[in-house]
Design an enzyme around this catalytic site. Sequence first.
Site, PDB file in Angstrom:
ATOM      1  N   HIS A  46      32.034  91.957  13.186  1.00  0.00           N
ATOM      2  CA  HIS A  46      31.228  92.086  12.577  1.00  0.00           C
ATOM      3  C   HIS A  46      30.318  91.254  12.388  1.00  0.00           C
ATOM      4  O   HIS A  46      29.247  91.486  12.526  1.00  0.00           O
ATOM      5  CB  HIS A  46      31.712  92.709  12.004  1.00  0.00           C
ATOM      6  CG  HIS A  46      30.015  92.959  10.791  1.00  0.00           C
ATOM      7  ND1 HIS A  46      29.602  94.444  10.781  1.00  0.00           N
ATOM      8  CD2 HIS A  46      29.272  92.607   9.902  1.00  0.00           C
ATOM      9  CE1 HIS A  46      28.426  95.006   9.907  1.00  0.00           C
ATOM     10  NE2 HIS A  46      28.610  93.622   8.903  1.00  0.00           N
ATOM     11  N   TYR A  49      30.442  89.531  17.000  1.00  0.00           N
ATOM     12  CA  TYR A  49      29.594  90.280  18.399  1.00  0.00           C
ATOM     13  C   TYR A  49      30.362  89.349  19.612  1.00  0.00           C
ATOM     14  O   TYR A  49      29.720  89.318  20.547  1.00  0.00           O
ATOM     15  CB  TYR A  49      28.106  89.743  18.492  1.00  0.00           C
ATOM     16  CG  TYR A  49      27.239  90.558  17.368  1.00  0.00           C
ATOM     17  CD1 TYR A  49      26.824  91.944  17.082  1.00  0.00           C
ATOM     18  CD2 TYR A  49      26.699  89.679  15.780  1.00  0.00           C
ATOM     19  CE1 TYR A  49      26.100  91.808  16.815  1.00  0.00           C
ATOM     20  CE2 TYR A  49      26.379  90.003  15.426  1.00  0.00           C
ATOM     21  CZ  TYR A  49      25.818  91.056  15.133  1.00  0.00           C
ATOM     22  OH  TYR A  49      25.014  91.932  14.506  1.00  0.00           O
ATOM     23  N   HIS A  92      25.531 100.461   7.299  1.00  0.00           N
ATOM     24  CA  HIS A  92      26.528 100.466   6.174  1.00  0.00           C
ATOM     25  C   HIS A  92      27.143 101.696   6.274  1.00  0.00           C
ATOM     26  O   HIS A  92      28.217 102.188   5.875  1.00  0.00           O
ATOM     27  CB  HIS A  92      26.352 100.062   4.904  1.00  0.00           C
ATOM     28  CG  HIS A  92      26.331  98.804   4.167  1.00  0.00           C
ATOM     29  ND1 HIS A  92      27.110  99.204   3.401  1.00  0.00           N
ATOM     30  CD2 HIS A  92      27.290  97.555   4.470  1.00  0.00           C
ATOM     31  CE1 HIS A  92      27.283  97.936   2.499  1.00  0.00           C
ATOM     32  NE2 HIS A  92      27.469  97.553   3.317  1.00  0.00           N
ATOM     33  N   GLY A 528      18.464  93.413  15.188  1.00  0.00           N
ATOM     34  CA  GLY A 528      19.805  94.252  15.690  1.00  0.00           C
ATOM     35  C   GLY A 528      20.741  93.703  14.632  1.00  0.00           C
ATOM     36  O   GLY A 528      21.349  93.145  14.046  1.00  0.00           O
TER      37      GLY A 528
END
Length: 732
Positions: A46, A49, A92, A528
């Site tokens: 998270h 990356y 989420h 993003g």
Amino acid sequence: MTIQVTETVAIEHGLNKDEFSKICELLKRIPNITELAIFSAMWNEHCSYKSSRKHLKKLHTKGKQVIQGPGENAGIVDIGDDDAIVFKIESHNHPSFIEPYQGAATGVGGIMRDVFTMGARPIANLNSIHFGSPQNKKTKNLLRGVVKGIGGYGNCIGVPTIAGQTSFDESYNGNILVNAMTLGLVNKNKIFYSKATGLNKPVIYVGSKTGRDGIHGASMASATFDDKIEEKKPTVQVGDPFTEKLLLEACLELMADNSIIAIQDMGAAGLTSSSVEMASKGNLGIELNLNKVPCREEKMSPYEIMLSESQERMLIILENGKEDHAKKIFDKWNLDFSVIGKTTSSKKIELIFNNTKVTEIPINLLAENAPVYDRKWKKTKLPQKLKFNKDNFKYLNISDCLKKILSNPNISEKKWIWDQYDHTVMGDTIQKPGGDAGVVRVHGTKKAIAASVDSSASYCSSHPLTGGKQIVCESWRNLISVGAKPIAITNCLNFGNPEKEKNMGEFVECVEGIAEASKYLDFPVVSGNVSFYNETKDKGIKPTPTIGGVGLIQNYINMTTMEFKNIGNIVYVIGKTEGHLDQSIFAKDILNEKKGPPPSVNLFNEKNIGETILKLIENKLVVSSHDVSLGGILTAVSKMCIKGNKGIKIHDLKGLTNKYEYFFGEDQARYIVEIPKENIKKVNEILNKNLIHFDDLGIIQEKNVSFNGDINLPIEELSDVHKYWLKGYMDN
């Protein structure tokens, strides 16, 4: 009690054996439990990356209007007159599946902080939410909780929710998706960044107190689910929109002068990620005294303080001597304010607790030295096109097919959802949910911002490369349909387990498709989020990249809407229809056929037709417009009729070999436009000059949709089947 750090403990924190060995090698010692926790937070999927970074570099991120691309809290684009729009979308997903209300609410709160931490006042929210099959026993409660959470937070803080997307598919039965997007407005000369600069500058903690909610939240977002999902509830954060409103106003007030050097939201991994990222970007060290962190629970350990994801908190680096000035502002707004540390030249994160140094880690080990994986991936072959014959359509009736498609869960009106959101607060919303894009005025000007969110899991699942291109084009068309010039996009890339070659291949090819389309259309990606491990009991979601698009209308008087306006006006389909049924709603719902390729994407046609439609709108030659997407021409036209309470007499279309393919095919690069008769000659000239195919579809009439003897349906009947599926589903 001191916990002995072992390989097993590291694995429990989401690290693998090799990563734990690398940490020990880099530190030249075994980390203590707090240090291990910091590594686990910064090295999880998270935050780091690690599976996606290599491929995200392919994205097209630059453009004339781009002020800030990926790498900051949010992306920023220039809209002229010293105004800029700050925007981003984030997932989420895992928290919302475990605890739908708080998961969705804190998703909205988190994305708003990403925007106002850059100095922007939030002006609009959007969302893209995906649920399992309506027949799944969990779907209804998850939908109810998520919608209440989104509304509960956005409505309380006073930011309008102007658009969204809701879809249902059995692949989300075990893992729903909640993607939240926020737009903010900022003066381009007053933008704030998260890069720390200067030595011995005070590090300030502001906002809510730190509690034990959300600990391991980022790690949980980087893992698949199993039968013990209920045990993960303590990792879901708890939000308070009223505190967020106070934090927003206090931060913006402090930002009015030159007190702030850098500011960062405490989002995923809380104080850990915010402090490490600020120091890393500035190539500095940071020293924090954890006894000075305001805590709402007793005897919190350094481990808990650093991993807590309590909401409504910010980390600020101030200019020396500005502490009292800043404290007065936060005291006024009744928020915690504490000087908890300083910037240093050590290039390390150093944590003090009870007068003892409990952590000392070089910043570059947490940031630049985080693992980057080049995972194996499989290419997806383009499926063979299905061959439909006359027998497929023999017993069908066009009217029945249309009614069934209009009541499909993914086509039906979502009024039950958007009625729970405040979409007019702030007084600048000029196009509400239910159109192609939401639109808000730039307060006090003639400019307006259009925004939409789109995804297409079926197309991406069938052929990820084509699907990736298609969603960018869908976003482009939605903005153009309201009269906005597309500027830039943000993406939320939702996928399954990247350690599986098929899933990783879907990700790689979707990213390639997004990159190719955004570059060709000059529609860059400026921000993003990647969400992997959307998987439960080894069953992953369909690949679901979500695109949030933003466009500019120079004068909001030129905005268009989709409802038909006047009886006697002519209706055109602009763009060529080949009748592509594979992967369409018609093929799945009516023919029960789920195979085949998605419709092909011709980027030249998308750009040429889109820019021409914009020209027609700007020259006031068309009075309504709507892109053709799910469900094809007849579905799009029916929605325009329902919204405008007008009918259409569709012409006897000569040379039509298969009316089902024509009316329900999902070919790309097409729009429906309404043209007053006096403008037809001029419109034809422009379309012919740009070599654009168009069909004269019909003429607007009173209350019926009619076509030869095949269709004669009152608008009320179509409206009923379109509007009442979701309400009926939720009421029963």
